[in-house]
Design a protein around this motif. Structure first.
Motif, PDB file in Angstrom:
ATOM      1  N   ASN A   1       0.823  -1.223   0.000  1.00  0.00           N
ATOM      2  CA  ASN A   1       0.000   0.000   0.000  1.00  0.00           C
ATOM      3  C   ASN A   1       0.851   1.265   0.000  1.00  0.00           C
ATOM      4  O   ASN A   1       0.386   2.335  -0.401  1.00  0.00           O
ATOM      5  N   PHE A   2       2.096   1.153   0.462  1.00  0.00           N
ATOM      6  CA  PHE A   2       2.996   2.307   0.482  1.00  0.00           C
ATOM      7  C   PHE A   2       3.619   2.474  -0.906  1.00  0.00           C
ATOM      8  O   PHE A   2       4.808   2.253  -1.117  1.00  0.00           O
ATOM      9  N   ASN A   3       2.789   2.869  -1.855  1.00  0.00           N
ATOM     10  CA  ASN A   3       3.260   2.963  -3.240  1.00  0.00           C
ATOM     11  C   ASN A   3       3.339   4.424  -3.686  1.00  0.00           C
ATOM     12  O   ASN A   3       3.039   5.350  -2.915  1.00  0.00           O
ATOM     13  N   THR A   4       3.711   4.627  -4.935  1.00  0.00           N
ATOM     14  CA  THR A   4       3.908   5.984  -5.458  1.00  0.00           C
ATOM     15  C   THR A   4       2.607   6.773  -5.497  1.00  0.00           C
ATOM     16  O   THR A   4       2.598   7.977  -5.184  1.00  0.00           O
ATOM     17  N   SER A   5       1.515   6.127  -5.875  1.00  0.00           N
ATOM     18  CA  SER A   5       0.243   6.847  -5.970  1.00  0.00           C
ATOM     19  C   SER A   5      -0.205   7.346  -4.595  1.00  0.00           C
ATOM     20  O   SER A   5      -0.708   8.466  -4.465  1.00  0.00           O
ATOM     21  N   TRP A   6      -0.022   6.507  -3.561  1.00  0.00           N
ATOM     22  CA  TRP A   6      -0.374   6.955  -2.209  1.00  0.00           C
ATOM     23  C   TRP A   6       0.502   8.135  -1.776  1.00  0.00           C
ATOM     24  O   TRP A   6       0.007   9.110  -1.213  1.00  0.00           O
ATOM     25  N   LEU A   7       1.792   8.033  -2.066  1.00  0.00           N
ATOM     26  CA  LEU A   7       2.710   9.116  -1.691  1.00  0.00           C
ATOM     27  C   LEU A   7       2.345  10.410  -2.399  1.00  0.00           C
ATOM     28  O   LEU A   7       2.352  11.495  -1.801  1.00  0.00           O
ATOM     29  N   LEU A   8       1.993  10.319  -3.686  1.00  0.00           N
ATOM     30  CA  LEU A   8       1.616  11.500  -4.462  1.00  0.00           C
ATOM     31  C   LEU A   8       0.346  12.144  -3.877  1.00  0.00           C
ATOM     32  O   LEU A   8       0.283  13.364  -3.695  1.00  0.00           O
ATOM     33  N   ILE A   9      -0.656  11.314  -3.579  1.00  0.00           N
ATOM     34  CA  ILE A   9      -1.902  11.826  -2.992  1.00  0.00           C
ATOM     35  C   ILE A   9      -1.628  12.481  -1.644  1.00  0.00           C
ATOM     36  O   ILE A   9      -2.164  13.547  -1.327  1.00  0.00           O
ATOM     37  N   THR A  10      -0.761  11.873  -0.842  1.00  0.00           N
ATOM     38  CA  THR A  10      -0.433  12.405   0.482  1.00  0.00           C
ATOM     39  C   THR A  10       0.250  13.761   0.374  1.00  0.00           C
ATOM     40  O   THR A  10      -0.098  14.703   1.096  1.00  0.00           O
ATOM     41  N   VAL A  11       1.220  13.881  -0.540  1.00  0.00           N
ATOM     42  CA  VAL A  11       1.955  15.141  -0.706  1.00  0.00           C
ATOM     43  C   VAL A  11       1.037  16.244  -1.240  1.00  0.00           C
ATOM     44  O   VAL A  11       1.024  17.375  -0.719  1.00  0.00           O
ATOM     45  N   VAL A  12       0.266  15.924  -2.288  1.00  0.00           N
ATOM     46  CA  VAL A  12      -0.634  16.919  -2.882  1.00  0.00           C
ATOM     47  C   VAL A  12      -1.685  17.371  -1.870  1.00  0.00           C
ATOM     48  O   VAL A  12      -1.956  18.568  -1.724  1.00  0.00           O
ATOM     49  N   SER A  13      -2.277  16.416  -1.138  1.00  0.00           N
ATOM     50  CA  SER A  13      -3.300  16.776  -0.149  1.00  0.00           C
ATOM     51  C   SER A  13      -2.714  17.588   0.998  1.00  0.00           C
ATOM     52  O   SER A  13      -3.396  18.427   1.584  1.00  0.00           O
ATOM     53  N   TYR A  14      -1.427  17.370   1.299  1.00  0.00           N
ATOM     54  CA  TYR A  14      -0.780  18.172   2.359  1.00  0.00           C
ATOM     55  C   TYR A  14      -0.665  19.634   1.925  1.00  0.00           C
ATOM     56  O   TYR A  14      -0.941  20.542   2.714  1.00  0.00           O
ATOM     57  N   PHE A  15      -0.281  19.858   0.660  1.00  0.00           N
ATOM     58  CA  PHE A  15      -0.177  21.240   0.169  1.00  0.00           C
ATOM     59  C   PHE A  15      -1.564  21.889   0.067  1.00  0.00           C
ATOM     60  O   PHE A  15      -1.712  23.086   0.326  1.00  0.00           O
ATOM     61  N   ILE A  16      -2.571  21.108  -0.280  1.00  0.00           N
ATOM     62  CA  ILE A  16      -3.941  21.635  -0.278  1.00  0.00           C
ATOM     63  C   ILE A  16      -4.348  22.022   1.139  1.00  0.00           C
ATOM     64  O   ILE A  16      -4.984  23.063   1.363  1.00  0.00           O
ATOM     65  N   THR A  17      -3.949  21.194   2.112  1.00  0.00           N
ATOM     66  CA  THR A  17      -4.232  21.497   3.521  1.00  0.00           C
ATOM     67  C   THR A  17      -3.549  22.784   3.950  1.00  0.00           C
ATOM     68  O   THR A  17      -4.125  23.598   4.690  1.00  0.00           O
ATOM     69  N   LEU A  18      -2.312  22.998   3.491  1.00  0.00           N
ATOM     70  CA  LEU A  18      -1.600  24.236   3.821  1.00  0.00           C
ATOM     71  C   LEU A  18      -2.320  25.460   3.255  1.00  0.00           C
ATOM     72  O   LEU A  18      -2.366  26.513   3.885  1.00  0.00           O
ATOM     73  N   VAL A  19      -2.896  25.317   2.053  1.00  0.00           N
ATOM     74  CA  VAL A  19      -3.679  26.407   1.466  1.00  0.00           C
ATOM     75  C   VAL A  19      -4.908  26.695   2.331  1.00  0.00           C
ATOM     76  O   VAL A  19      -5.253  27.858   2.590  1.00  0.00           O
ATOM     77  N   ILE A  20      -5.570  25.626   2.808  1.00  0.00           N
ATOM     78  CA  ILE A  20      -6.738  25.795   3.678  1.00  0.00           C
ATOM     79  C   ILE A  20      -6.337  26.500   4.972  1.00  0.00           C
ATOM     80  O   ILE A  20      -7.041  27.393   5.453  1.00  0.00           O
ATOM     81  N   VAL A  21      -5.188  26.111   5.530  1.00  0.00           N
ATOM     82  CA  VAL A  21      -4.685  26.764   6.748  1.00  0.00           C
ATOM     83  C   VAL A  21      -4.410  28.238   6.488  1.00  0.00           C
ATOM     84  O   VAL A  21      -4.748  29.111   7.298  1.00  0.00           O
TER      85      VAL A  21
ATOM     86  N   ASP B   1      -6.876  24.938  16.389  1.00  0.00           N
ATOM     87  CA  ASP B   1      -7.689  24.737  15.186  1.00  0.00           C
ATOM     88  C   ASP B   1      -6.811  24.383  13.990  1.00  0.00           C
ATOM     89  O   ASP B   1      -7.163  23.518  13.176  1.00  0.00           O
ATOM     90  N   ILE B   2      -5.662  25.064  13.880  1.00  0.00           N
ATOM     91  CA  ILE B   2      -4.728  24.778  12.787  1.00  0.00           C
ATOM     92  C   ILE B   2      -4.200  23.349  12.913  1.00  0.00           C
ATOM     93  O   ILE B   2      -4.123  22.598  11.928  1.00  0.00           O
ATOM     94  N   PHE B   3      -3.862  22.950  14.140  1.00  0.00           N
ATOM     95  CA  PHE B   3      -3.375  21.588  14.395  1.00  0.00           C
ATOM     96  C   PHE B   3      -4.423  20.567  13.975  1.00  0.00           C
ATOM     97  O   PHE B   3      -4.106  19.550  13.330  1.00  0.00           O
ATOM     98  N   ASN B   4      -5.683  20.819  14.311  1.00  0.00           N
ATOM     99  CA  ASN B   4      -6.765  19.882  13.983  1.00  0.00           C
ATOM    100  C   ASN B   4      -6.972  19.762  12.473  1.00  0.00           C
ATOM    101  O   ASN B   4      -7.259  18.674  11.960  1.00  0.00           O
ATOM    102  N   ILE B   5      -6.828  20.893  11.750  1.00  0.00           N
ATOM    103  CA  ILE B   5      -6.974  20.864  10.292  1.00  0.00           C
ATOM    104  C   ILE B   5      -5.911  19.956   9.669  1.00  0.00           C
ATOM    105  O   ILE B   5      -6.213  19.108   8.825  1.00  0.00           O
ATOM    106  N   VAL B   6      -4.664  20.125  10.128  1.00  0.00           N
ATOM    107  CA  VAL B   6      -3.576  19.308   9.579  1.00  0.00           C
ATOM    108  C   VAL B   6      -3.707  17.853  10.038  1.00  0.00           C
ATOM    109  O   VAL B   6      -3.385  16.913   9.292  1.00  0.00           O
ATOM    110  N   ALA B   7      -4.200  17.649  11.262  1.00  0.00           N
ATOM    111  CA  ALA B   7      -4.395  16.281  11.767  1.00  0.00           C
ATOM    112  C   ALA B   7      -5.410  15.523  10.916  1.00  0.00           C
ATOM    113  O   ALA B   7      -5.253  14.319  10.669  1.00  0.00           O
TER     114      ALA B   7
END
Length: 256
Positions: free
Chosen positions: A31-51, A89-95
């Motif tokens: 399950n720890f494959n490239t597609s999961w890593l890509l989704i995780t990285v992209v969603s993290y940057f989207i989360t930073l935009v939300i923050v 609140d910021i911590f909870n968003i990233v969590a």
């Protein structure tokens, strides 16, 4: 703010490393494959935009006027207390980003997204209601007794308790109404809440918790400033009444 953004990242990174070393039942090393890593990285940057949007809205509410691209400059100039009060609140968003990435790791993108939304709905309704009830019954009781015994005045968050309890209660009423329609059980994201609300006794106790929490907030807002001792006594009675009801709710949730 930097700690609130990076701390969940570090915590989840350690959790995923542990899952890779000792895979749980639902997760394999494949399950720890490239597609999961890509989704995780992209969603993290989207989360930073939300923050960033959240912080920008917070600063504009505080009276700062600026364009979004000027946010880094404004953060350097602003009173740290304005941001410091919202770090949880910021911590909870990233969590929640970590919950999503872990759900995708375990179930795939579609099921992982559904699981994350379902978790968020449960946490923002039942979880939030239980947290407020615990704070009132434990911390609230201790603070009220301290005030009664010492005569010193302490600060309370009655407005937040009232608003959040009313919102949680209103959402539970909405889900309760939905549970009367068979088509509602086809909506996967609300199915866990529908399961809770079809239990009449449990649902009534949750709504009673919401009502008691709201009454606690109203007494603190309307009576306490005018008649201090009467307000404190009423608050103490409400806080003590919440405790046994809270225990009942936890027992009922455990038996679902």
């Amino acid at each position: 703010m930097l700690e609130a953004v990076t701390a969940p990242l570090v915590i989840w990174a350690f959790i995923w490393a542990w899952f890779y070393i000792n895979p749980p039942h639902d997760i394999s090393r494949e399950n720890f494959n490239t597609s999961w890593l890509l989704i995780t990285v992209v969603s993290y940057f989207i989360t930073l935009v939300i923050v960033a949007l959240f912080v920008g809205r917070l600063l504009k509410k505080a009276g700062y006027r600026f364009e979004f691209r000027e946010l880094p400059r404004v953060l350097n100039e602003v009173d740290p207390k304005i941001i410091g009060d919202s770090t949880r609140d910021i911590f909870n968003i990233v969590a929640m980003w970590g919950v999503f990435s872990t759900a995708v790791l375990a179930f795939g993108v579609k099921k992982g997204t559904i699981f994350t939304v379902a978790v968020y709905l449960v946490l923002s309704s039942i979880g939030l209601l239980l947290m407020i009830s615990m704070l009132i019954s434990v911390l609230g009781t201790a603070l009220i007794l301290y005030e009664l015994l010492t005569g010193r005045r302490l600060s309370h968050s009655f407005e937040k308790a009232l608003l959040l309890s009313l919102l949680s209660g209103a959402f539970l009423v909405l889900v309760r109404l939905m549970s009367g329609y068979p088509w509602a059980f086809n909506i996967t994201v609300v199915r866990p809440l529908l399961k809770v609300c079809t239990d009449n006794y449990l649902c009534k106790n949750l709504l009673l918790l919401s009502a008691l929490n709201s009454l606690y907030g109203l007494v603190g807002i309307l009576i306490l400033p005018r008649r201090r001792k009467l307000g404190l006594l009423l608050l103490l009675i409400i806080a003590l009444a919440i405790a046994p009801l809270l225990v009942k709710v936890f027992i009922q949730l455990h038996s679902l």
